[in-house]
Design a protein around this motif. Structure first.
Motif, PDB file in Angstrom:
ATOM      1  N   LEU A 153     -14.560 -36.934  55.085  1.00 39.03           N
ATOM      2  CA  LEU A 153     -14.175 -37.685  56.288  1.00 39.03           C
ATOM      3  C   LEU A 153     -15.162 -38.814  56.566  1.00 39.03           C
ATOM      4  N   TRP A 156     -14.253 -41.541  54.304  1.00 36.87           N
ATOM      5  CA  TRP A 156     -13.045 -42.172  54.844  1.00 36.87           C
ATOM      6  C   TRP A 156     -13.422 -43.145  55.963  1.00 36.87           C
ATOM      7  N   THR A 293     -10.599 -31.200  60.855  1.00 34.06           N
ATOM      8  CA  THR A 293     -10.157 -32.054  59.757  1.00 34.06           C
ATOM      9  C   THR A 293      -8.678 -32.365  59.863  1.00 34.06           C
ATOM     10  N   VAL A 296      -8.209 -35.011  62.519  1.00 35.13           N
ATOM     11  CA  VAL A 296      -8.602 -36.345  62.058  1.00 35.13           C
ATOM     12  C   VAL A 296      -7.539 -36.931  61.134  1.00 35.13           C
ATOM     13  N   SER A 300      -5.527 -40.305  61.829  1.00 34.73           N
ATOM     14  CA  SER A 300      -5.766 -41.389  60.876  1.00 34.73           C
ATOM     15  C   SER A 300      -4.505 -42.193  60.578  1.00 34.73           C
TER      16      SER A 300
END
Length: 474
Positions: A153, A156, A293, A296, A300
């Motif tokens: 992440l 990212w 996660t 997110v 995203s």
């Protein structure tokens, strides 16, 4: 779950957490030192007036419960103390849940500041710090090896920072496509540093190489962050080298420093030192990390869609908690530098012979003979906004007029933001603002005069005003 952790990245986690704590410390110190003049109860854009116009859902903040300058100071200094403790490694000596709570507390405190900061906190590095801060909550401590998914992440996040900045350039100003933007950028950037004059005077062909290398670093290299080692480490090294170049060439608060810290997530620390024996991750921790996660990944969607959009927006938060954001910088480049100079006089009447004294700012260009200073990662918010004032008076008016009013009162909090006060004994009777065109001098002029800048008056920005005139007209 054996796949859940990556012990080889223990050193990377250590660097990330210490670096992030250092950035948090700088951010909280900047807030503590500047808030009274900018957003305090008697500030240029007071928080109490802002809170009357927004709900908690629109701007989540602890200050919806109550606001006072004393409480703000407590929040800022508590954040600074907590950051210093984490920088010293306190989280590694605490139970895992305590370490997570400590990182979450810093995030909540800084979110509370950002969401009431208005124009002064509208920069992309605020969202970047908050997003990185949420990831740090789930990065663990020495009670467990780093979780793989959080490291991904972070990559990212670096990808969006770099690739978003690259795309906004290619979609924006034509000078990025013909490789000429750096003919102007070092001179016209918001707050030049001590080396900016030298960067500006690099040969034209080298500026084109500089621009082309930037495109490669932002549009190609970020994809390699997701590749196996050692390619990912090489990609991270290129990102870091590019960011260090930007650090040397100007003042961009903690944007570049934090990007450097986050890029370390792609480094395999075992190449430098053997990882210590770390306990297995507890089940409750694995569940929390995986749930976060998943959140997110869902959030995203909007930043990813923004990257693919022809109408790409930069530095946008798609949620009020700043969990997953869109980034970008300098989609357009100014060809000339316009600076607003603020002056005052203590004479009772304004005449053609009136003597005016200029207010010196800490970071923004003023005295042509003064070498630009290095302040980043510290953020001089007023100096940055004065750059925008030179571009658009209408954008600056809501805070610039109150700023002049504070100067007419010799307001201590406001004067603290400046490098000096030309009227230490009594407030000026009138203040005015003038717009100048600033250009870096050439080498011959610097040697003969010692001047780093050459400035030319463009026009009157605001005519002389007294306290009474300011109240009556504005």
């Amino acid at each position: 779950m054996d796949w859940f952790t990556a012990p080889d990245y223990w050193l990377s986690r250590l660097v990330i957490q210490r670096g992030l704590a250092a950035v948090y410390l700088v951010a909280f110190l900047a807030a503590a030192n500047q808030f009274r003049a900018l957003i305090g109860e008697r500030g240029l854009l007071p928080v109490p007036a802002f809170l009357e116009q927004v709900t908690f859902r629109q701007a989540p903040s602890l200050f919806h419960l109550r606001y006072s300058d004393r409480l703000f100071a407590v929040v800022a200094w508590t954040g600074a103390a907590g950051s210093a403790a984490l920088l010293a490694g306190a989280a590694d000596h605490a139970p895992l849940w305590v370490a997570m709570a400590a990182w979450a507390a810093l995030w909540a405190l800084y979110l509370s500041i950002v969401n009431v900061g208005q124009t002064w906190y509208s920069f992309g590095w605020e969202s970047l710090l908050l997003e990185a801060g949420t990831l740090a909550v789930f990065l663990g401590n020495e009670r467990t090896a780093p979780p793989v998914v959080v490291l991904w992440l972070m990559r990212w996040l670096v990808f969006r920072v770099e690739f978003g900045a690259g795309l906004i350039k290619m979609r924006g100003d034509a000078c990025w496509r013909d490789l000429t933007c750096l003919y102007y950028h070092h001179e016209t950037q918001p707050m030049p540093g001590p080396l900016s004059w030298f960067f500006h005077h690099l040969p034209g062909p080298l500026h084109k190489v500089e621009t082309a290398a930037n495109h490669v670093a932002q549009l190609v290299v970020p994809f390699a962050l997701f590749t196996p080692q050692p390619v990912a480490s090489v990609a991270a090294s290129i990102v870091i080298a590019t960011q260090l170049w930007l650090i040397l060439s100007g003042n961009f608060a903690w944007l570049n420093w934090l990007t450097v810290v986050l890029a370390v997530s792609a480094f395999d620390g075992s190449l430098i030192a053997r990882p210590p024996a770390l306990p297995a991750a507890p089940t409750w921790y694995e569940a929390l990390v995986l749930a976060f996660t998943a959140l997110v990944l869902v959030l995203s969607y909007w930043p990813a869609r923004n990257l693919l959009s022809r109408r790409q927006m930069m530095n946008v938060s798609f949620d009020r908690l700043h969990l997953v954001n869109a980034y970008g910088a300098f989609g357009s480049i100014n060809r000339i530098r316009l600076e607003v100079a603020v002056e005052g006089t203590d004479e009772p009447e304004v005449t053609p012979d009136t003597v005016w004294k200029e207010y010196p700012f800490k970071g923004k260009p003023g005295d042509p003979h003064r070498l630009p200073r290095q302040y980043a990662p510290y953020h001089l918010r007023l100096d940055w906004m004065m750059w925008f004032a030179g571009i658009s008076a209408s954008y600056a008016w809501p805070w610039f007029i109150p700023f002049l009013g504070k100067l007419l009162e010799n307001d201590p909090a406001t004067l603290k933001l400046l490098r000096g006060n030309p009227f230490p004994d009594a407030p000026p009777t009138y203040v005015r603002a003038r717009l100048y065109h600033y250009r870096f001098t050439d080498r011959a002029t610097l040697r003969s005069t010692g001047a780093w800048w050459r400035r030319t008056l463009v026009r009157e920005y605001l005519p002389p005003v007294s306290r009474q005139t300011l109240d009556r007209r504005y």
